[in-house]
Design an enzyme around this catalytic site. Structure first.
Site, PDB file in Angstrom:
ATOM      1  N   LYS A 112       0.817  -1.211   0.000  1.00 48.90           N
ATOM      2  CA  LYS A 112       0.000   0.000   0.000  1.00 48.90           C
ATOM      3  C   LYS A 112       0.856   1.269   0.000  1.00 48.90           C
ATOM      4  O   LYS A 112       0.383   2.329  -0.382  1.00 48.90           O
ATOM      5  CB  LYS A 112      -0.965  -0.019   1.183  1.00 48.90           C
TER       6      LYS A 112
HETATM    7  C1  LIG Z   1      -4.486  -4.513   1.228  1.00 54.39           C
HETATM    8  C2  LIG Z   1      -3.754  -5.803   1.158  1.00 54.39           C
HETATM    9  C3  LIG Z   1      -4.146  -6.828   0.261  1.00 54.39           C
HETATM   10  C4  LIG Z   1      -5.363  -6.713  -0.627  1.00 54.39           C
HETATM   11  O1  LIG Z   1      -5.221  -5.737  -1.629  1.00 54.39           O
HETATM   12  P1  LIG Z   1      -6.506  -5.240  -2.469  1.00 54.39           P
HETATM   13  O2  LIG Z   1      -6.030  -4.135  -3.319  1.00 54.39           O
HETATM   14  O3  LIG Z   1      -7.508  -4.792  -1.438  1.00 54.39           O
HETATM   15  O4  LIG Z   1      -6.992  -6.410  -3.251  1.00 54.39           O
HETATM   16  C5  LIG Z   1      -3.366  -7.969   0.210  1.00 54.39           C
HETATM   17  N1  LIG Z   1      -2.283  -8.134   1.011  1.00 54.39           N
HETATM   18  C6  LIG Z   1      -1.888  -7.187   1.887  1.00 54.39           C
HETATM   19  C7  LIG Z   1      -0.706  -7.438   2.751  1.00 54.39           C
HETATM   20  C8  LIG Z   1      -2.609  -5.977   1.987  1.00 54.39           C
HETATM   21  O5  LIG Z   1      -2.210  -5.036   2.868  1.00 54.39           O
END
Ligand SMILES: *Cc1c(COP(=O)(O)O)cnc(C)c1O
Length: 464
Positions: A112
């Site tokens: 993220k």
């Molecule tokens: C947010 C997140 C996901 C999922 O990502 P999306 O974009 O919501 O599909 C998967 N793994 C981790 C570690 C995350 O923080």
């Protein structure tokens, strides 16, 4: 470039407006009216570019001149300056023609950061230009909160409020948020669960009259277009390292809200030759049920050891549906209303088209732990629980051994030590050097009751 709502009944926006907007007024999500397309030759000419140079080439058609090129380059440079690895998104080989793309080299150890480091600097730039101050408000079950806080902590035009469910996030996750002591960062532990946090955020966006004069709320969850856009870059970047665009590449993506894998779908629509996009889910498997059985129905949420994928409804799926239904907003409104009452059924055509691009796989905690163990035994490499689900999905769904398969590593294993240590033979993963004092840092957080008026009064006082 114009951005339009997936439900066809809201005003179109330009780039800067779409960055500041949350949901469209008709309840839809914003998407570009037309996507930029790159030729194979153009993509090939980008091989060897730095991550930042490539990011500029991919992002600038969306910005479409609203931000001067030199300024956009500065925003990108600042965003990726905080990453600990010179490659920004390094590839590690874990099997024959199988690679892990380490997207956890940013400040909070999850992918993220790619979007939120960029979004923080982008927002600050746009707000400076408009001489405007905003309040970012978000709910988090873990990773989004810390990434958003790191993205906004140095932004002069933003105050950020992050709600997390009191006593229900892991200690690493809580400390990553609460040990940021900047004056514009406010952590709220809400006496409730994640749904309560999210409902409070939704209600606050609907009626913003509790804010002081001149302030508005800005969303940093993955409905924000700028987040999706920033994530397109690493699909191109990794494919270029593995022989693309002359060779096709496949991707396996641990999926929750469908934001990350939707960015891969966009990369493909923009011209990147991709063979397979694999949706990897845990037991919260609405997307797997939809792709494999046309069963897109709500079920109750189940807690897993890969908590960032514990999501009942994947909001960005609506953006894909919009394309699958010929960009017909009326159809999407009808489908989403159908889903409100429990389930939606895709048309044969939509399902067939979706399956041309996507396959899917579901893995429970036990399967995830054995994948961590297997990969550790065969390579010495430690996967985090989310990434392990992606690797298992890749191995189960792969069609063609000669196509490089990239598994997106969405988090560093040290972010989820309790889960990793449940796998046989695994020890506690070390935190990276910059975070080794995490457990001795001072924390700052307020606990509030699950009461909308109380939370609104608190936010208003902090901003006045
Ligand atoms: C947010 C997140 C996901 C999922 O990502 P999306 O974009 O919501 O599909 C998967 N793994 C981790 C570690 C995350 O923080």
């Amino acid at each position: 470039m114009k951005f339009i709502s997936t439900r066809g009944d809201a005003p179109s926006l330009n780039f800067e407006e779409v960055v500041l907007a949350g949901l469209a007024a008709d309840g839809g999500l914003y998407v570009p009216e037309t996507l930029p397309k790159f030729s194979k030759d153009e993509i090939a000419s980008w091989s060897g570019l730095s991550y930042q140079e490539l990011a500029f080439n991919i992002i600038s058609p969306f910005v479409d001149g609203e931000i001067a090129d030199a300024d956009l380059k500065t925003i990108i440079a600042k965003a990726y300056q905080t990453f600990r690895h010179g490659a920004i998104a390094p590839l590690v080989q874990t099997g024959r023609n199988e690679w892990v793309l380490e997207l956890f080299q940013g400040p909070t150890l999850a992918f993220k950061d790619f979007a939120l480091q960029f979004l923080g600097h982008l927002l600050d730039y746009i707000l400076d230009k408009r001489q405007q101050k905003v309040a970012v408000l978000g709910a988090t079950s873990g990773d989004t909160g810390s990434a958003a806080i790191e993205g906004c902590r140095r932004c002069e035009n933003i105050d950020i409020f992050i709600l997390h469910p009191h006593n229900r996030v892991s200690e690493v996750q809580r400390r990553q948020m609460t040990t940021v002591l900047a004056d514009n960062v406010v952590n709220v532990a809400l006496e409730g669960n994640f749904d309560d946090c999210q409902n409070m955020v939704k209600a606050s966006f609907r009626d913003q009259s509790f804010l002081p004069e001149g302030r508005q709320l800005v969303a940093v969850n993955s409905i924000n277009w700028a987040r999706i856009m920033a994530q397109i870059v690493y699909y191109f970047y990794s494919a270029l390292s593995l022989g693309g665009p002359h060779k096709k590449v496949s991707f396996s993506v641990p999926t929750g809200n469908f934001g990350d894998i939707y960015a891969g779908y966009l990369a493909m629509q923009m011209g990147l030759p991709i063979e397979q996009l694999i949706i990897a889910t845990n037991q919260n498997d609405i997307l797997h049920r939809c792709i494999s059985d046309n069963d897109h129905s709500r079920k109750s949420l189940s807690q897993s050891l890969a908590p960032s994928m514990d999501i009942m409804v994947s909001s960005n799926f609506e953006r894909l549906l919009f394309d699958l239904y010929g960009r017909d907003g009326t159809e999407i409104k009808r489908l989403m209303n159908e889903f409100e009452s429990g389930a939606m059924v895709l048309s044969d055509q939509a399902l067939t088209d979706a399956r041309k691009v996507f396959s899917s796989y579901r893995l429970d905690d036990q399967g995830m732990l054995s994948t961590i163990q297997q990969v550790f035994e065969s390579t010495g490499y430690v996967l985090d629980p989310h990434t392990a689900i992606g690797v298992a999905a890749a191995r189960e769904n792969r069609k063609n051994d000669s196509t490089p398969l990239v598994c997106l590593a969405t988090a560093h294993p040290a972010k989820f030590p309790e889960a990793v240590m449940k796998a046989e033979g695994l020890l506690e993963p070390d935190l990276p050097v910059h975070m080794q004092d995490l457990f001795s840092r001072e924390e700052r957080c307020v606990t509030l009751s699950n009461d909308l008026t109380a939370v609104h009064q608190f936010i208003n006082q902090r901003l006045s």
